[in-house]
Design an enzyme around this catalytic site. Structure first.
Site, short mmCIF file in Angstrom:
data_model
loop_
_atom_site.label_atom_id
_atom_site.label_comp_id
_atom_site.label_asym_id
_atom_site.label_seq_id
_atom_site.Cartn_x
_atom_site.Cartn_y
_atom_site.Cartn_z
CB CYS A 2 -0.89 0.03 1.23
SG CYS A 2 -1.92 -1.42 1.39
NE ARG A 27 4.59 1.75 -1.01
CZ ARG A 27 5.53 1.67 -0.07
NH1 ARG A 27 6.69 2.20 -0.28
NH2 ARG A 27 5.29 1.05 1.06
CD1 TRP A 78 -0.21 -5.34 -3.94
CD2 TRP A 78 -0.16 -6.40 -1.98
NE1 TRP A 78 0.36 -6.57 -4.15
CE2 TRP A 78 0.40 -7.24 -2.96
CE3 TRP A 78 -0.24 -6.87 -0.67
CZ2 TRP A 78 0.89 -8.51 -2.69
CZ3 TRP A 78 0.25 -8.14 -0.38
CH2 TRP A 78 0.81 -8.94 -1.39
CG ASN A 104 1.86 -0.33 4.07
OD1 ASN A 104 1.48 -1.45 3.72
ND2 ASN A 104 3.13 0.05 3.99
N GLY A 105 -0.03 -2.27 6.04
CA GLY A 105 0.35 -3.28 7.02
C GLY A 105 -0.86 -4.09 7.45
CD GLU A 489 17.61 -11.06 -10.34
OE1 GLU A 489 17.23 -11.74 -9.37
OE2 GLU A 489 17.13 -9.96 -10.63
CE LYS A 493 14.28 -8.41 -12.01
NZ LYS A 493 14.78 -8.94 -10.87
CG HIS A 512 22.05 -34.88 -10.03
ND1 HIS A 512 22.58 -36.15 -9.86
CD2 HIS A 512 23.12 -34.06 -10.19
CE1 HIS A 512 23.90 -36.07 -9.88
NE2 HIS A 512 24.25 -34.82 -10.10
CE LYS A 611 11.43 -1.22 -6.46
NZ LYS A 611 12.25 -2.11 -7.30
C1 F6R Z 1 12.45 -8.86 -7.84
C2 F6R Z 1 12.24 -8.03 -6.70
C3 F6R Z 1 11.95 -8.67 -5.38
C4 F6R Z 1 12.74 -7.94 -4.29
C5 F6R Z 1 12.38 -8.50 -2.89
C6 F6R Z 1 13.19 -7.84 -1.80
O1 F6R Z 1 12.67 -8.13 -8.99
O2 F6R Z 1 12.30 -6.84 -6.82
O3 F6R Z 1 12.25 -10.02 -5.41
O4 F6R Z 1 14.10 -8.10 -4.54
O5 F6R Z 1 11.02 -8.29 -2.64
O6 F6R Z 1 13.00 -6.47 -1.75
P1 F6R Z 1 14.06 -5.53 -1.05
O7 F6R Z 1 15.32 -5.60 -1.82
O8 F6R Z 1 13.44 -4.17 -1.04
O9 F6R Z 1 14.24 -6.07 0.35
#
Ligand code: F6R
Length: 616
Positions: A2, A27, A78, A104-105, A489, A493, A512, A611
């Site tokens: 949020c 976010r 959210w 938020n939370g 990674e 992505k 395996h 985010k």
């Molecule tokens: C992937 C991504 C998430 C964050 C994860 C941790 O692209 O952005 O996997 O890496 O939620 O977030 P932070 O780095 O803010 O602790």
């Protein structure tokens, strides 16, 4: 998660609120709403049309015309409690519409609180935990006429991590806010007051920025801040300096933030290295903000690295440098698992927590656990004065600038670079590496931004390569040693952005089990740049080719021998082996970007993702 905005004394309040919500969209959210005080009451509009909600909200700006419309609240939701809908969108009101709350939370004990309120005749109009706060404030306002005092009373009844902003009609210019673990900042500008969950929301509008500690309530009114603890003892909000500029959080002519942030990677690395690599100075590395006692650091005999998602992959990529240079055991853990496996921690353990936002609840909780066990803690964060930066004994900031796209790109590369700087610093301190080894890595770090730039300048060429696998629907990423985190990674992505099934494996593990899934309808992306285990990756590739899978390579420029083994190849410059994850990851960001756009998806705001993940 949020996004929150509150404004007091702002003459274009509706515009400022909608613009802040737009800037907080990154976010992740599914509905949005705002309320403005106008003609003696709180006027509220809410939209629940997914990521179009803020756009729809902007159409209501013209409805707020009153000269007294200078205070209000806005929120991007959210969903946690109750589906995304207009009724569940914030702001939430009390029974009479006198009190408005954005939050938020999670209020962990909301069910018991709600039951009590229902028994006392309160009428609820949503399924949210947030609405409980509005009704509790309604009750508290019987005893006091100040919303900030009422919030202090209510907050002590709420369990869980959260940030709250509230206002009420009898003194609409007074906003009240409080936080526990969840992010919230206050800002002012000549008679204007702002409260927001993140800096970009008010960047360019506010002059002075402040943090408040957990459990401190702040009344913000027309640019004045009155902060106090729950026992009403005065508290000082801490001013902090924001160096981000507005242009770095605007799209600047790019189609989306993701491509902009991929292109900003050379600068993110330059800024993260700036002033820290003193190649000609015997001290080698300057980490001014590290603030750790050197004796204590020298006593460290074990390191844990923790993070979530992409930040966890940064830990994994940098572990090789720390182990190899510092000759110290390094364990890795996903933050949400770390705290539940009862790791053995003591004052000789260093826990390195890596987080772009510095606000991820899983990592915060793991860090708190580590500190409680007496371990030394070091945080790598992109956000100055983030919750984690304040909790830890030491901090290294990545200077990547604001990252708006939900998927991390530039902050990931900056995290690896910051951690490699730490590896050099610690190795020099411990005397565990030769000057030659250190010099080699330091020189490669100095050259790195230009190499990253060579690569990002070839964005269009990488898209061409990515387009060769547009038709495929299953992806496997393989790599060995430093190539393994790159594979993970790359798969993450692709999953987040294109929603295609994608998995990453150590190349040696294929045989395996995972190899059973390979057939001509699958793509294997192999990290095949020249490193210690290149020959072994080549051998694993033969196993892949024998199963008919399409092979997409990440290979070094000019390495014809490797290139000949694939159906297509992304070409990257050569670098120090410990830095190859930085370069090798870039084409995989572009691959995910292209396949998502090819399928018509929003790359900046992928579905279901947030985010900053402020719930466990
Ligand atoms: C992937 C991504 C998430 C964050 C994860 C941790 O692209 O952005 O996997 O890496 O939620 O977030 P932070 O780095 O803010 O602790």
């Amino acid at each position: 998660m949020c996004g929150i905005i509150g404004v007091s004394g702002v003459h274009d309040a509706p515009e400022v609120i909608v613009e802040a919500l737009r800037r907080l969209e990154y976010r992740g959210y599914d509905s949005a709403g705002m309320t403005i005080y106008q003609d003696g009451r709180l006027v509220r509009v809410r939209e629940a049309t997914g990521t179009h909600s803020v756009e729809l909200l902007s159409k209501h700006i013209k409805d707020f015309q009153g000269s007294d419309s200078i205070s209000g609240l806005g929120h991007n939701r959210w969903a946690t409690h109750g589906k995304p809908s207009q009724e569940n969108a914030h702001p939430q009101f009390d029974c009479s519409g006198r009190v408005a709350v954005v939050h938020n939370g999670i209020v962990e004990n909301f069910l018991e609180l709600k039951e009590e309120l229902l028994n006392h005749g309160h009428v609820f109009s949503s399924e949210t935990d947030t609405e409980v706060i509005a009704h509790l404030l309604e009750v508290a306002l019987i005893e006091t006429d100040r919303i900030d005092f009422a919030l202090a009373e209510v907050f002590s009844k709420l369990r869980g991590a959260m940030a709250i902003v509230a206002m009420e009609t009898s003194r609409p210019t007074l906003l009240a806010c409080v936080r526990r673990t969840s992010p919230l900042i206050i800002a002012t500008n000549d008679g204007e007051g702002f409260i927001a969950s993140d800096i970009p929301a008010i960047l360019g509008r506010a002059k002075h920025y402040y943090q408040i500690d957990d459990g401190v309530v702040a009344g913000v009114e027309l640019g004045e801040i009155n902060a106090f603890k729950l026992d009403h003892e005065p508290a000082e909000p801490r001013e902090f300096v924001v160096t981000w500029d507005l242009s770095r959080s605007a799209r600047d002519g790019y189609d989306d933030f993701m491509s902009k942030e991929i292109m900003e990677q050379p600068q993110a690395i330059r800024d993260t290295l700036a002033g820290r690599l003193q190649l000609w100075d015997s001290s080698g590395i300057k980490l001014d903000e590290l603030r750790l006692d050197l004796e204590q650091l020298l006593g460290v005999n074990k390191i844990f690295m923790i993070g979530c998602g992409t930040s966890y992959h940064a830990c994994m990529a940098a572990r090789y440098a720390i182990e190899s240079l510092c000759k110290i055991p390094v364990e890795l853990d996903v933050a949400s698992e770390f705290r539940y496996r009862e790791p053995k921690l003591d004052p000789q353990t260093l826990v390195i927590a890596v987080s772009q936002s510095g606000e991820t609840l899983d990592t915060i909780a793991a860090l708190a656990e580590a500190s409680d066990s007496g371990a030394i803690s070091l945080v790598v964060s992109n956000v100055v004065d983030s919750s984690m930066a304040r909790m830890a004994d030491a901090v290294i900031y990545t200077h990547a600038g604001p990252e708006v796209c939900v998927a991390s790109t530039k902050t990931y590369l900056a995290q690896i670079v910051a951690l490699e700087l730490f590896a050099i610093y610690f190795a020099k301190l411990k005397g565990t590496s030769t000057a030659k080894e250190i010099q080699a890595l330091a020189t490669a770090l100095t050259d790195l931004p230009d190499k990253v730039e060579q690569l990002t300048n070839r964005f269009a060429e990488m898209i061409q390569v990515a387009s060769k696998v547009e038709a495929f629907e299953r992806f496997y990423f393989i790599g060995r040693n430093v190539g393994f985190p790159v594979a993970l990674e790359g798969a993450l992505k692709l999953k987040e952005l294109s929603y295609l099934p994608a998995e990453g494996f150590p190349a040696g593990e294929l045989k395996h089990g995972p190899i059973a899934m390979l057939d001509p309808s699958s793509v294997v992306v192999a990290i095949a740049t020249r490193g210690r285990l290149w020959e072994k990756v080549m051998a694993n590739l033969q196993e892949v080719k024998a199963r008919g899978a399409k092979v997409l390579l990440v290979a070094n420029e000019g390495d014809q021998q490797t290139i000949a083994e694939g159906d297509a190849a992304f070409l990257v410059p050569q670098t120090h082996p410990l830095l190859s994850p930085v370069l090798d990851t870039i084409p995989l960001q572009v691959l995910a970007y292209h396949l998502a756009r090819f399928r018509g998806f929003d790359v900046d705001r992928p579905r279901n993702l947030a985010k900053t993940v402020t719930v466990e």
